[in-house]
Design a protein around this motif. Sequence first.
Motif, PDB file in Angstrom:
ATOM      1  N   PRO A 177     -58.963  95.423  46.292  1.00  0.00           N
ATOM      2  CA  PRO A 177     -59.388  96.668  46.758  1.00  0.00           C
ATOM      3  C   PRO A 177     -58.650  97.652  45.842  1.00  0.00           C
ATOM      4  O   PRO A 177     -57.724  97.316  45.032  1.00  0.00           O
ATOM      5  CB  PRO A 177     -58.557  96.931  48.077  1.00  0.00           C
ATOM      6  CG  PRO A 177     -58.063  95.461  48.583  1.00  0.00           C
ATOM      7  CD  PRO A 177     -57.868  94.629  47.339  1.00  0.00           C
ATOM      8  N   ASP A 178     -59.562  98.715  45.443  1.00  0.00           N
ATOM      9  CA  ASP A 178     -59.063  99.722  44.581  1.00  0.00           C
ATOM     10  C   ASP A 178     -58.015 100.394  45.214  1.00  0.00           C
ATOM     11  O   ASP A 178     -57.889 100.798  46.295  1.00  0.00           O
ATOM     12  CB  ASP A 178     -60.477 100.576  44.662  1.00  0.00           C
ATOM     13  CG  ASP A 178     -60.265 101.795  43.377  1.00  0.00           C
ATOM     14  OD1 ASP A 178     -59.472 102.621  43.713  1.00  0.00           O
ATOM     15  OD2 ASP A 178     -60.949 101.460  42.400  1.00  0.00           O
ATOM     16  N   PRO A 179     -57.263 100.833  44.169  1.00  0.00           N
ATOM     17  CA  PRO A 179     -55.800 101.210  44.708  1.00  0.00           C
ATOM     18  C   PRO A 179     -55.907 102.905  45.209  1.00  0.00           C
ATOM     19  O   PRO A 179     -55.161 103.110  46.155  1.00  0.00           O
ATOM     20  CB  PRO A 179     -54.707 101.368  43.336  1.00  0.00           C
ATOM     21  CG  PRO A 179     -55.472 100.221  42.632  1.00  0.00           C
ATOM     22  CD  PRO A 179     -56.736 100.248  42.864  1.00  0.00           C
ATOM     23  N   GLU A 180     -56.845 103.538  44.842  1.00  0.00           N
ATOM     24  CA  GLU A 180     -57.385 104.742  45.140  1.00  0.00           C
ATOM     25  C   GLU A 180     -57.765 104.732  46.609  1.00  0.00           C
ATOM     26  O   GLU A 180     -57.269 105.395  47.516  1.00  0.00           O
ATOM     27  CB  GLU A 180     -58.420 105.473  44.204  1.00  0.00           C
ATOM     28  CG  GLU A 180     -57.767 106.108  42.889  1.00  0.00           C
ATOM     29  CD  GLU A 180     -58.957 106.659  42.138  1.00  0.00           C
ATOM     30  OE1 GLU A 180     -59.455 107.803  42.762  1.00  0.00           O
ATOM     31  OE2 GLU A 180     -59.373 106.150  41.134  1.00  0.00           O
ATOM     32  N   ILE A 181     -58.694 103.812  46.953  1.00  0.00           N
ATOM     33  CA  ILE A 181     -58.765 103.690  48.252  1.00  0.00           C
ATOM     34  C   ILE A 181     -58.055 103.444  49.292  1.00  0.00           C
ATOM     35  O   ILE A 181     -57.900 103.749  50.270  1.00  0.00           O
ATOM     36  CB  ILE A 181     -60.141 102.553  48.405  1.00  0.00           C
ATOM     37  CG1 ILE A 181     -61.426 102.854  47.421  1.00  0.00           C
ATOM     38  CG2 ILE A 181     -60.641 102.309  49.764  1.00  0.00           C
ATOM     39  CD1 ILE A 181     -62.060 104.451  47.699  1.00  0.00           C
ATOM     40  N   VAL A 182     -57.168 102.134  48.751  1.00  0.00           N
ATOM     41  CA  VAL A 182     -55.827 101.969  49.846  1.00  0.00           C
ATOM     42  C   VAL A 182     -55.080 103.079  49.730  1.00  0.00           C
ATOM     43  O   VAL A 182     -54.693 103.344  50.971  1.00  0.00           O
ATOM     44  CB  VAL A 182     -55.330 100.455  48.988  1.00  0.00           C
ATOM     45  CG1 VAL A 182     -53.842 100.509  49.461  1.00  0.00           C
ATOM     46  CG2 VAL A 182     -56.167  99.512  48.791  1.00  0.00           C
ATOM     47  N   LEU A 183     -54.693 103.701  48.638  1.00  0.00           N
ATOM     48  CA  LEU A 183     -53.792 104.967  48.889  1.00  0.00           C
ATOM     49  C   LEU A 183     -54.163 105.933  49.969  1.00  0.00           C
ATOM     50  O   LEU A 183     -53.629 106.734  50.543  1.00  0.00           O
ATOM     51  CB  LEU A 183     -53.262 105.430  47.762  1.00  0.00           C
ATOM     52  CG  LEU A 183     -52.242 104.499  46.783  1.00  0.00           C
ATOM     53  CD1 LEU A 183     -52.155 105.052  45.304  1.00  0.00           C
ATOM     54  CD2 LEU A 183     -51.038 104.496  47.454  1.00  0.00           C
ATOM     55  N   GLY A 184     -55.481 106.238  49.758  1.00  0.00           N
ATOM     56  CA  GLY A 184     -56.093 107.230  50.473  1.00  0.00           C
ATOM     57  C   GLY A 184     -56.488 106.641  52.082  1.00  0.00           C
ATOM     58  O   GLY A 184     -56.879 107.322  52.890  1.00  0.00           O
ATOM     59  N   PHE A 232     -64.835 109.184  47.429  1.00  0.00           N
ATOM     60  CA  PHE A 232     -65.352 109.088  46.353  1.00  0.00           C
ATOM     61  C   PHE A 232     -64.224 108.737  45.131  1.00  0.00           C
ATOM     62  O   PHE A 232     -63.305 109.637  45.409  1.00  0.00           O
ATOM     63  CB  PHE A 232     -66.029 110.366  45.707  1.00  0.00           C
ATOM     64  CG  PHE A 232     -67.374 110.679  46.582  1.00  0.00           C
ATOM     65  CD1 PHE A 232     -68.519 109.820  46.216  1.00  0.00           C
ATOM     66  CD2 PHE A 232     -67.202 111.557  47.243  1.00  0.00           C
ATOM     67  CE1 PHE A 232     -69.497 110.186  47.062  1.00  0.00           C
ATOM     68  CE2 PHE A 232     -68.538 111.687  48.087  1.00  0.00           C
ATOM     69  CZ  PHE A 232     -69.614 111.149  48.007  1.00  0.00           C
ATOM     70  N   ARG A 233     -64.156 108.132  44.300  1.00  0.00           N
ATOM     71  CA  ARG A 233     -63.096 107.969  43.332  1.00  0.00           C
ATOM     72  C   ARG A 233     -63.414 108.841  42.269  1.00  0.00           C
ATOM     73  O   ARG A 233     -64.584 109.187  41.746  1.00  0.00           O
ATOM     74  CB  ARG A 233     -63.100 106.347  42.934  1.00  0.00           C
ATOM     75  CG  ARG A 233     -63.099 105.551  43.708  1.00  0.00           C
ATOM     76  CD  ARG A 233     -62.824 104.045  43.097  1.00  0.00           C
ATOM     77  NE  ARG A 233     -64.004 103.846  42.202  1.00  0.00           N
ATOM     78  CZ  ARG A 233     -63.916 103.316  41.045  1.00  0.00           C
ATOM     79  NH1 ARG A 233     -62.643 102.765  40.693  1.00  0.00           N
ATOM     80  NH2 ARG A 233     -64.890 102.941  40.227  1.00  0.00           N
TER      81      ARG A 233
END
Length: 87
Positions: A51-58, A64-65
């Motif tokens: 999983p993309d870290p930006e999505i996980v942290l959000g 949108f990234r």
Amino acid sequence: MRVTHPFHPLSGQQLPCVGERYNRYGKTLLLQSDDGVIYAVRPQWTDVVAPDPEIVLGGGRTLFRAADLLELAQLIDRLSGHDGARR
């Protein structure tokens, strides 16, 4: 492979991968549904990629990234004929 993209129509479904395809945008997985239909799905939209870290942290709230938005802005500049210079 499980489709993990939250907005994909096949989200949550686990489908067998029957092949791969490469084009100018990169690799695409070919997933087959129970009724025999083949779907082309980006690896990033499956559990084959972490999983993309930006999505996980959000917390899954990120629509949108930042990298995707910058790429979209560049595409719009190219299509509208701008040379990339911001006003």
